[in-house]
Scaffold this active site. Sequence first.
Site, PDB file in Angstrom:
ATOM      1  N   HIS A 109       0.838  -1.205   0.000  1.00 49.50           N
ATOM      2  CA  HIS A 109       0.000   0.000   0.000  1.00 49.50           C
ATOM      3  C   HIS A 109       0.872   1.255   0.000  1.00 49.50           C
ATOM      4  O   HIS A 109       1.951   1.275   0.590  1.00 49.50           O
ATOM      5  CB  HIS A 109      -0.895   0.028   1.240  1.00 49.50           C
ATOM      6  CG  HIS A 109      -2.027  -0.939   1.166  1.00 49.50           C
ATOM      7  ND1 HIS A 109      -3.011  -1.014   2.113  1.00 49.50           N
ATOM      8  CD2 HIS A 109      -2.342  -1.879   0.241  1.00 49.50           C
ATOM      9  CE1 HIS A 109      -3.880  -1.957   1.787  1.00 49.50           C
ATOM     10  NE2 HIS A 109      -3.482  -2.494   0.659  1.00 49.50           N
ATOM     11  N   TYR A 113      -8.876   4.477   8.682  1.00 49.85           N
ATOM     12  CA  TYR A 113      -8.933   4.762  10.117  1.00 49.85           C
ATOM     13  C   TYR A 113     -10.059   5.771  10.314  1.00 49.85           C
ATOM     14  O   TYR A 113      -9.983   6.890   9.797  1.00 49.85           O
ATOM     15  CB  TYR A 113      -7.608   5.378  10.595  1.00 49.85           C
ATOM     16  CG  TYR A 113      -6.461   4.392  10.677  1.00 49.85           C
ATOM     17  CD1 TYR A 113      -5.733   4.025   9.551  1.00 49.85           C
ATOM     18  CD2 TYR A 113      -6.090   3.828  11.904  1.00 49.85           C
ATOM     19  CE1 TYR A 113      -4.673   3.118   9.637  1.00 49.85           C
ATOM     20  CE2 TYR A 113      -5.032   2.931  11.996  1.00 49.85           C
ATOM     21  CZ  TYR A 113      -4.331   2.575  10.868  1.00 49.85           C
ATOM     22  OH  TYR A 113      -3.296   1.677  10.956  1.00 49.85           O
ATOM     23  N   PRO A 165      -2.425  -0.566  19.477  1.00 52.18           N
ATOM     24  CA  PRO A 165      -2.284  -1.025  18.088  1.00 52.18           C
ATOM     25  C   PRO A 165      -2.585   0.024  17.007  1.00 52.18           C
ATOM     26  O   PRO A 165      -2.328  -0.234  15.828  1.00 52.18           O
ATOM     27  CB  PRO A 165      -3.277  -2.190  17.987  1.00 52.18           C
ATOM     28  CG  PRO A 165      -4.249  -1.963  19.073  1.00 52.18           C
ATOM     29  CD  PRO A 165      -3.525  -1.255  20.169  1.00 52.18           C
ATOM     30  N   LYS A 200       2.549  -0.741  15.310  1.00 45.83           N
ATOM     31  CA  LYS A 200       4.000  -0.768  15.544  1.00 45.83           C
ATOM     32  C   LYS A 200       4.533  -2.004  16.269  1.00 45.83           C
ATOM     33  O   LYS A 200       5.740  -2.254  16.238  1.00 45.83           O
ATOM     34  CB  LYS A 200       4.408   0.466  16.378  1.00 45.83           C
ATOM     35  CG  LYS A 200       4.289   1.765  15.642  1.00 45.83           C
ATOM     36  CD  LYS A 200       5.351   1.883  14.572  1.00 45.83           C
ATOM     37  CE  LYS A 200       5.115   3.049  13.656  1.00 45.83           C
ATOM     38  NZ  LYS A 200       5.283   2.767  12.248  1.00 45.83           N
ATOM     39  N   TYR A 236       4.385   6.454  10.372  1.00 45.16           N
ATOM     40  CA  TYR A 236       3.579   5.268  10.054  1.00 45.16           C
ATOM     41  C   TYR A 236       4.379   4.264   9.227  1.00 45.16           C
ATOM     42  O   TYR A 236       4.380   3.061   9.512  1.00 45.16           O
ATOM     43  CB  TYR A 236       2.320   5.713   9.299  1.00 45.16           C
ATOM     44  CG  TYR A 236       1.273   4.638   9.189  1.00 45.16           C
ATOM     45  CD1 TYR A 236       0.346   4.429  10.212  1.00 45.16           C
ATOM     46  CD2 TYR A 236       1.197   3.814   8.066  1.00 45.16           C
ATOM     47  CE1 TYR A 236      -0.617   3.439  10.125  1.00 45.16           C
ATOM     48  CE2 TYR A 236       0.241   2.822   7.972  1.00 45.16           C
ATOM     49  CZ  TYR A 236      -0.672   2.636   9.002  1.00 45.16           C
ATOM     50  OH  TYR A 236      -1.621   1.646   8.919  1.00 45.16           O
TER      51      TYR A 236
HETATM   52  P1  FAD Z   1       4.641 -12.663  20.736  1.00 45.43           P
HETATM   53  O1  FAD Z   1       4.126 -12.612  19.341  1.00 45.43           O
HETATM   54  O2  FAD Z   1       3.705 -12.534  21.866  1.00 45.43           O
HETATM   55  O3  FAD Z   1       5.500 -13.996  20.883  1.00 45.43           O
HETATM   56  C1  FAD Z   1       5.934 -14.502  22.118  1.00 45.43           C
HETATM   57  C2  FAD Z   1       6.022 -16.011  22.037  1.00 45.43           C
HETATM   58  O4  FAD Z   1       6.528 -16.520  23.258  1.00 45.43           O
HETATM   59  C3  FAD Z   1       4.661 -16.652  21.826  1.00 45.43           C
HETATM   60  O5  FAD Z   1       4.718 -17.542  20.736  1.00 45.43           O
HETATM   61  C4  FAD Z   1       4.383 -17.349  23.153  1.00 45.43           C
HETATM   62  O6  FAD Z   1       3.602 -18.516  22.982  1.00 45.43           O
HETATM   63  C5  FAD Z   1       5.788 -17.663  23.635  1.00 45.43           C
HETATM   64  N1  FAD Z   1       5.914 -17.805  25.084  1.00 45.43           N
HETATM   65  C6  FAD Z   1       5.268 -17.135  26.065  1.00 45.43           C
HETATM   66  N2  FAD Z   1       5.670 -17.564  27.286  1.00 45.43           N
HETATM   67  C7  FAD Z   1       6.599 -18.530  27.056  1.00 45.43           C
HETATM   68  C8  FAD Z   1       7.379 -19.354  27.910  1.00 45.43           C
HETATM   69  N3  FAD Z   1       7.269 -19.266  29.253  1.00 45.43           N
HETATM   70  N4  FAD Z   1       8.225 -20.238  27.357  1.00 45.43           N
HETATM   71  C9  FAD Z   1       8.341 -20.334  25.997  1.00 45.43           C
HETATM   72  N5  FAD Z   1       7.621 -19.581  25.140  1.00 45.43           N
HETATM   73  C10 FAD Z   1       6.768 -18.688  25.671  1.00 45.43           C
HETATM   74  N6  FAD Z   1       1.774  -4.945  15.565  1.00 45.43           N
HETATM   75  C11 FAD Z   1       2.129  -4.377  14.380  1.00 45.43           C
HETATM   76  O7  FAD Z   1       3.328  -4.123  14.166  1.00 45.43           O
HETATM   77  N7  FAD Z   1       1.230  -4.083  13.408  1.00 45.43           N
HETATM   78  C12 FAD Z   1      -0.082  -4.315  13.590  1.00 45.43           C
HETATM   79  O8  FAD Z   1      -0.860  -4.100  12.658  1.00 45.43           O
HETATM   80  C13 FAD Z   1      -0.523  -4.864  14.842  1.00 45.43           C
HETATM   81  N8  FAD Z   1      -1.829  -5.129  15.087  1.00 45.43           N
HETATM   82  C14 FAD Z   1      -2.174  -5.834  16.201  1.00 45.43           C
HETATM   83  C15 FAD Z   1      -3.501  -6.147  16.364  1.00 45.43           C
HETATM   84  C16 FAD Z   1      -3.894  -6.877  17.487  1.00 45.43           C
HETATM   85  C17 FAD Z   1      -5.360  -7.202  17.649  1.00 45.43           C
HETATM   86  C18 FAD Z   1      -2.921  -7.300  18.454  1.00 45.43           C
HETATM   87  C19 FAD Z   1      -3.316  -8.128  19.654  1.00 45.43           C
HETATM   88  C20 FAD Z   1      -1.596  -6.975  18.292  1.00 45.43           C
HETATM   89  C21 FAD Z   1      -1.201  -6.225  17.183  1.00 45.43           C
HETATM   90  N9  FAD Z   1       0.125  -5.884  16.981  1.00 45.43           N
HETATM   91  C22 FAD Z   1       0.480  -5.215  15.830  1.00 45.43           C
HETATM   92  C23 FAD Z   1       1.145  -6.247  17.976  1.00 45.43           C
HETATM   93  C24 FAD Z   1       1.919  -7.527  17.604  1.00 45.43           C
HETATM   94  O9  FAD Z   1       1.029  -8.587  17.368  1.00 45.43           O
HETATM   95  C25 FAD Z   1       2.909  -7.873  18.730  1.00 45.43           C
HETATM   96  O10 FAD Z   1       3.632  -6.715  19.076  1.00 45.43           O
HETATM   97  C26 FAD Z   1       3.892  -8.990  18.320  1.00 45.43           C
HETATM   98  O11 FAD Z   1       3.245 -10.239  18.354  1.00 45.43           O
HETATM   99  C27 FAD Z   1       5.124  -9.043  19.236  1.00 45.43           C
HETATM  100  O12 FAD Z   1       5.947 -10.119  18.897  1.00 45.43           O
HETATM  101  P2  FAD Z   1       6.815 -10.865  19.995  1.00 45.43           P
HETATM  102  O13 FAD Z   1       7.574 -11.938  19.277  1.00 45.43           O
HETATM  103  O14 FAD Z   1       7.533  -9.888  20.821  1.00 45.43           O
HETATM  104  O15 FAD Z   1       5.759 -11.510  20.992  1.00 45.43           O
HETATM  105  C1  DHB Z   2      -3.831  -3.844  11.311  1.00 39.88           C
HETATM  106  C2  DHB Z   2      -3.800  -3.703  12.678  1.00 39.88           C
HETATM  107  C3  DHB Z   2      -3.526  -2.479  13.219  1.00 39.88           C
HETATM  108  O1  DHB Z   2      -3.469  -2.325  14.543  1.00 39.88           O
HETATM  109  C4  DHB Z   2      -3.286  -1.372  12.400  1.00 39.88           C
HETATM  110  O2  DHB Z   2      -3.041  -0.149  12.972  1.00 39.88           O
HETATM  111  C5  DHB Z   2      -3.284  -1.521  11.040  1.00 39.88           C
HETATM  112  C6  DHB Z   2      -3.563  -2.776  10.490  1.00 39.88           C
HETATM  113  C7  DHB Z   2      -4.159  -5.173  10.732  1.00 39.88           C
HETATM  114  O3  DHB Z   2      -4.465  -6.087  11.506  1.00 39.88           O
HETATM  115  O4  DHB Z   2      -4.137  -5.301   9.494  1.00 39.88           O
END
Ligand code: FAD
Ligand code: DHB
Length: 391
Positions: A72, A200, A291, A295, A382
Amino acid sequence: MRTQVGIVGGGPAGLTLALLLERQGIECVVLESRSREYVERRVRAGLLEHNTVSLLHELGVGDRMGREGLRHGGIYLRRQCRTTHIPITKLTGRHITIYGQQEVVKDEIAAWCERGGALHFEVPDVAVGDLESDRPVIEFTLEGSHERLECDFIAGCDGFHGICRAALPDGLAVHYDYEYPFGWLGILADAAPATDELIYAWHERGFALYTMRSSTISRLYIQVPAGERLEKWSDARIWQELQIRLASEGWSVNEGPILEKGITPMRTFVCEPMQFGNLFLLGDAAHIVPPTGAKGLNLAVNDARLFAEALSSFYTSGSRSALDAFTETALRRVWRAQDFSNYMTQLLHDLGRGPFDRMLQLSRLDYLGQSTAAAHSLAENYAGLPAAPDF
Ligand code: FAD
Ligand code: DHB
């Protein structure tokens, strides 16, 4: 068992770190508490910054994203049936890509396994210890037996609810946190998106976001009060609310069967420092952003990049200086993302503060449509600021 870097958590932070280290010839083991099927299906983020996309290509895991991801060049801001387009690529020369987080995770796991990397799923009872020694240890259960993994370093990539942050000594870390009085109800629907780019939407009834996963799958979010129960939201009520909040003359949201729905609380959190001894925290284990700025995933990938660079410098030169500076380097980007994510959240949500705040929000939205300087500031944040630590 012995390795150079023990990685707790197989989400985007842990898997990206593993792939980066492999490229530098640094040995690591990834331990994940959930099953492979579970992590590959967990529907979460979808928006990848320019830097994230480039890094995934560099790591050789970008082919499917290149084919199936949606590139996009801007976003829409909508309020009271009026729409402003922010032309991100025109303003910054950078793109954003829509590609589901679980697809990134699938591609990373496949590449890691194909390259012979060590990754254990469904590992319970993970605990970390001896963090100040030069042989920190991860203890866990593998196929019923107790294991000890001695490492040079431990990467805590285990998300917000993981065990690694809790292993920092009491009183060491400062936690900056704030919980918004609302959350997001998100759905995944079998419906072709009725928009070419993300929308948005500001509305008196609360925020709404129209995003997508493909030309046939839509992802939509609405602001709901904190603690809201999902049972209160029938599919019909969700669609009705989306139609109201996203409304525009002669246009409507395309409806279809809802494949998935869930509510996410909205919080902002930073743990400082992000390290203790030879334990380092990456991604959601160290920080959470609301969210609205998209980021979280991008910050997790960036932490992995910075930590891999610091480890590479340690193993090639023996100098700990980049490792010692990890918190400071990573937090600069984290605080920029915090500010932007909170700005977007406060620009677009019903903050419950009444008409004065609503008028300020509408004025800010007008300004973004009138001023290239204002639009440019939003666009560069962004799309993601360039990768250099000094931005
Ligand atoms: P996680 O993805 O949480 O991974 C952590 C891993 O550790 C998991 O697989 C878990 O099972 C494992 N774990 C936990 N405890 C243990 C343990 N004790 N031992 C071993 N393993 C363990 N971010 C964006 O950049 N863009 C977006 O558009 C966006 N939209 C979002 C929308 C929603 C609805 C949500 C909920 C989040 C969104 N985010 C977005 C945020 C993004 O999903 C997270 O920031 C991202 O998953 C972080 O990655 P991570 O690897 O740090 O943690
Ligand atoms: C998505 C999630 C977000 O939080 C955002 O700001 C933009 C896109 C997504 O899930 O596609």
